[in-house]
Design an enzyme around this catalytic site. Structure first.
Site, mmCIF file in Angstrom:
data_model
loop_
_atom_site.group_PDB
_atom_site.id
_atom_site.type_symbol
_atom_site.label_atom_id
_atom_site.label_comp_id
_atom_site.label_asym_id
_atom_site.label_seq_id
_atom_site.Cartn_x
_atom_site.Cartn_y
_atom_site.Cartn_z
ATOM 1 N N CYS A 124 0.892 -1.169 0.000
ATOM 2 C CA CYS A 124 0.000 0.000 0.000
ATOM 3 C C CYS A 124 0.924 1.211 0.000
ATOM 4 O O CYS A 124 1.727 1.371 -0.908
ATOM 5 C CB CYS A 124 -0.965 -0.036 1.180
ATOM 6 S SG CYS A 124 -0.220 -0.430 2.787
ATOM 7 N N ASP A 143 2.833 2.482 3.193
ATOM 8 C CA ASP A 143 3.961 2.086 4.039
ATOM 9 C C ASP A 143 4.033 0.586 4.281
ATOM 10 O O ASP A 143 5.003 0.099 4.862
ATOM 11 C CB ASP A 143 3.896 2.826 5.375
ATOM 12 C CG ASP A 143 4.172 4.318 5.205
ATOM 13 O OD1 ASP A 143 5.123 4.658 4.476
ATOM 14 O OD2 ASP A 143 3.432 5.140 5.787
ATOM 15 N N GLY A 144 2.979 -0.140 3.907
ATOM 16 C CA GLY A 144 3.042 -1.593 3.991
ATOM 17 C C GLY A 144 2.748 -2.169 5.354
ATOM 18 O O GLY A 144 3.154 -3.300 5.645
ATOM 19 N N ASP A 174 -0.621 -1.480 6.953
ATOM 20 C CA ASP A 174 -2.067 -1.465 7.197
ATOM 21 C C ASP A 174 -2.801 -2.357 6.196
ATOM 22 O O ASP A 174 -3.065 -3.518 6.472
ATOM 23 C CB ASP A 174 -2.598 -0.031 7.142
ATOM 24 C CG ASP A 174 -2.137 0.813 8.321
ATOM 25 O OD1 ASP A 174 -2.217 0.319 9.454
ATOM 26 O OD2 ASP A 174 -1.702 1.956 8.114
ATOM 27 N N ARG A 175 -3.120 -1.812 5.028
ATOM 28 C CA ARG A 175 -3.828 -2.588 4.009
ATOM 29 C C ARG A 175 -3.009 -3.789 3.546
ATOM 30 O O ARG A 175 -3.568 -4.849 3.237
ATOM 31 C CB ARG A 175 -4.176 -1.681 2.824
ATOM 32 C CG ARG A 175 -5.270 -0.691 3.130
ATOM 33 C CD ARG A 175 -5.363 0.431 2.106
ATOM 34 N NE ARG A 175 -4.294 1.414 2.263
ATOM 35 C CZ ARG A 175 -4.279 2.601 1.651
ATOM 36 N NH1 ARG A 175 -5.281 2.929 0.840
ATOM 37 N NH2 ARG A 175 -3.290 3.452 1.838
ATOM 38 N N LYS A 193 1.045 -0.619 13.178
ATOM 39 C CA LYS A 193 1.250 0.364 14.255
ATOM 40 C C LYS A 193 0.099 0.308 15.268
ATOM 41 O O LYS A 193 -0.736 1.198 15.339
ATOM 42 C CB LYS A 193 1.383 1.755 13.657
ATOM 43 C CG LYS A 193 2.595 1.911 12.742
ATOM 44 C CD LYS A 193 2.578 3.215 11.973
ATOM 45 C CE LYS A 193 2.705 4.416 12.875
ATOM 46 N NZ LYS A 193 2.779 5.684 12.121
ATOM 47 N N ARG A 237 -2.576 3.173 16.000
ATOM 48 C CA ARG A 237 -3.930 2.929 15.493
ATOM 49 C C ARG A 237 -4.957 2.802 16.614
ATOM 50 O O ARG A 237 -6.109 3.183 16.457
ATOM 51 C CB ARG A 237 -3.943 1.661 14.632
ATOM 52 C CG ARG A 237 -3.051 1.726 13.396
ATOM 53 C CD ARG A 237 -3.575 2.701 12.362
ATOM 54 N NE ARG A 237 -2.665 2.797 11.215
ATOM 55 C CZ ARG A 237 -1.825 3.797 11.008
ATOM 56 N NH1 ARG A 237 -1.777 4.813 11.864
ATOM 57 N NH2 ARG A 237 -1.035 3.813 9.956
#
Length: 603
Positions: free
Chosen positions: A375, A377-378, A380-381, A417, A421
């Site tokens: 995504c 930063d790699g 989350d999604r 994170k 989050r």
């Protein structure tokens, strides 16, 4: 993490009460059942309040505040209400009413929670009762702002299993058949110098040297280079994860990065192209160029195919969940339910995440193509897509232990994170980094479990307890943003793992219909007709919404399983007793019971 002892508010402690008992979940309870307490949990204060129940009106009660929870017990004879709220669940505390407030129950505190509920307490205006309760709650719900430790560092619970041993990266990669002649394990990041948000141990192409990795890292956001998450046991295609390339507005190129992706592609001889799934909408990926990011262009990456999956960012997901809360708490408006739910777009986002994961899984399994996922930063999604695809492809991850390993690996070790989050112990409820990304993943898992009721060893309660302790700060499992931060804080030494609680009582979290199947790929239907709101999670605080109970067939099946276990236990006892009799020298003619052979059972 700063450590400090409890403050002056300790004056109301119940420590002097001498008679306690311990329940099966390890919670200490005094015989008057005033308030449950965990080992390491201390009472700070208690006050008489009026709980403004959104369903039943004002209820007189006593609230107890410990260094872990807010606990309310009704004082009214016609009400058995109990509220048990871990302080980590609290997002915001606000004062309601002022010194001139005259309305009944208009002076007190409003508490907003992270788990889809709000609490309101009315207090007396005299005696500074509101001020005292506000200060104590603020101090212990948001310990980071007061140089206090999170409760996980005070928790002294003991379990008969150690959840920290569940995940060993070397063992997990070995289970996948790694290393092999195409992929190697590297410890280049053992001190987190290559990438401070990646785990210490990484799996990379055998042909890529550590110097190659360092050069590639300069062209990937946050140095999050492409590394292996999963390899197909038969066709040897792989799922690789990373962050966006640092292309920028000028369309920069990096020959080392291009060559590295070619090396990944060449580990699979079946397909000539590497498939890249960018989780973002294409317009967002283009916009990221303005801040130095971007995506893999056809010009630079000739041997790759790029697809955008149109999954929105953390801010869109946060606002969507807020809308869900608005329609489910405190009241559910039946007359406009469907249109209200549609307006939240929550299920639409669930659909897009599932659809993306299905594409990844299908491309690897049926398309026999290796896949790279990223995504921005790699963390989350990307984590959503890789973990869901792996859940679809690998039946091991559908067991209780396997799912714990999946979460530890793809979410915790690879730097989702959690602290940012969720906001553990942080009072800044408006922080733009807050987002329900992990909740969304668990929701997707629940949707899959509804469509494949025999495919998962765990039940709904397993998923709910994970979400409850995502917020609670009782365990160290979800604390901090990355592995390097957890290492610095010695989380595995100083805190208890959530998996210790779960694995010490696995039967509670087992799906009685689970059928273990090896190498079965699950392809859920990700259409709006097949997705539904998870009522037992999102609307569980509303007593007017009847919780979905286990169906009679499931209940009967569980009863039969318990009966089977009881018969097996009795049979084993009889066999032991019989063996003991047979081993003794006979003093009289053998009785019929002594001659009885071992009984076989079909259970």
């Amino acid at each position: 993490m700063a450590s400090a002892s409890t403050s002056k508010y300790n004056s109301h402690s119940l420590e002097n009460e001498s008679i306690k008992r311990t329940s099966r979940d390890g919670v200490n309870r005094d015989l008057t059942e005033a308030v449950p307490r965990l080992p390491g949990e201390t009472l700070i204060t208690d006050k008489e309040v009026i709980y403004i129940c959104p369903f039943n009106g004002p209820i007189k009660g006593r609230v107890y505040i410990t260094n872990y929870r807010l606990y309310l017990r009704s004082l009214e004879t016609d009400s058995s209400l109990i509220l048990d709220v871990p302080l980590g669940v609290i997002s915001r505390i606000e004062k309601m009413g002022g010194a001139t407030s005259r309305g009944e129950n208009s002076y007190g505190l409003d508490i907003t929670c992270k788990d889809m509920r709000n609490l309101r307490f009315a207090l007396k205006q005299e005696g500074h009762s509101r001020r005292d309760m506000f200060e104590i709650l603020t101090r212990y719900a948001f310990p980071l702002a007061h140089s206090l430790p999170l409760f996980a560092f005070l928790n002294e619970e003991k379990f008969n299993v150690d959840g920290w041993t569940v995940y060993n990266p070397v063992e997990e990669y070995r289970r996948q058949g790694l290393p092999n002649h195409h992929w190697r394990i590297t410890f280049i990041n053992k001190c987190y110098e290559l990438c401070d948000t990646y785990p210490a141990l990484l799996v990379v192409p055998y042909r890529a040297s550590d110097d190659d990795l360092r050069r590639v890292a300069t062209f990937r956001s946050r140095n999050r280079i492409p590394v292996l998450s999963w390899i197909h046991p038969e066709n040897k295609t792989v799922i690789v994860r990373c962050s966006q390339p640092l292309v920028g507005m000028s369309g920069k190129r990096n020959k080392d990065d291009e060559k590295y992706l070619d090396v990944i592609r060449e580990t699979n001889k079946q397909i000539s192209k590497l498939t890249i799934y960018d989780a973002r909408p294409s317009v967002n990926a283009v916009a990221n160029k303005a801040t130095g990011g971007g995506y893999e262009s056809d010009d630079a990456y000739h041997n790759a195919e790029l697809f955008f999956l149109d999954i929105h960012n953390i801010h869109v997901m946060r606002e969507s969940l807020k809308k869900v809360k608005d329609i489910v708490y405190p009241n559910v408006e039946e007359s406009h339910w469907l249109s209200s739910l549609e307006s939240t777009h929550w299920l639409e986002h669930i659909k897009l995440v599932l659809t993306g994961a299905i594409q990844v899984a299908d491309k690897v399994s049926s398309g026999k193509s290796s896949v790279l996922v990223h995504c921005s930063d790699g963390w989350d999604r990307t984590a959503q897509l890789t973990s869901l695809a792996m859940l679809m492809l690998d039946s091991f991850y559908r067991s209780i232990e396997g799912f714990e390993i999946l979460v530890q690996k793809e979410w915790i070790s690879f730097g989702h994170k959690f602290a940012s989050r969720i906001g553990h112990g942080d009072k800044n409820h408006t922080d733009a980094d807050r987002s329900p990304i992990f909740l969304q993943f668990i929701d997707c898992v629940w949707q899959m479990s509804k469509q494949f009721p025999t495919a998962f060893e765990f039940n709904e309660q397993f998923l709910i307890i994970i979400l409850d302790h995502l917020y609670s700060c009782r365990f160290g499992t979800f604390l901090f943003n990355c592995e390097s931060a957890r290492e610095r804080q010695k989380v595995t030494e100083r805190t208890v793992s959530l998996w210790s609680l779960i694995n010490s009582n696995k039967e509670k979290f087992k799906n009685p219909f689970y059928t273990k199947e090896i190498n079965r790929v699950l392809y859920p239907v990700a259409s709006m007709r097949h997705l539904e709101l998870w009522v037992n999670y999102y609307i569980r605080w509303n007593p007017r919404i009847k919780q979905q109970q286990p169906n009679p067939v499931e209940q009967r099946y569980m009863e039969l399983l318990a009966l089977r276990d009881e018969y097996i236990k009795r049979l084993e006892e009889l066999q032991l007793a019989n063996s003991a009799k047979l081993s003794d020298p006979p003093t009289s003619p053998s009785s019929p019971s002594q001659m009885m052979p071992h009984v076989q059972t079909h259970f």
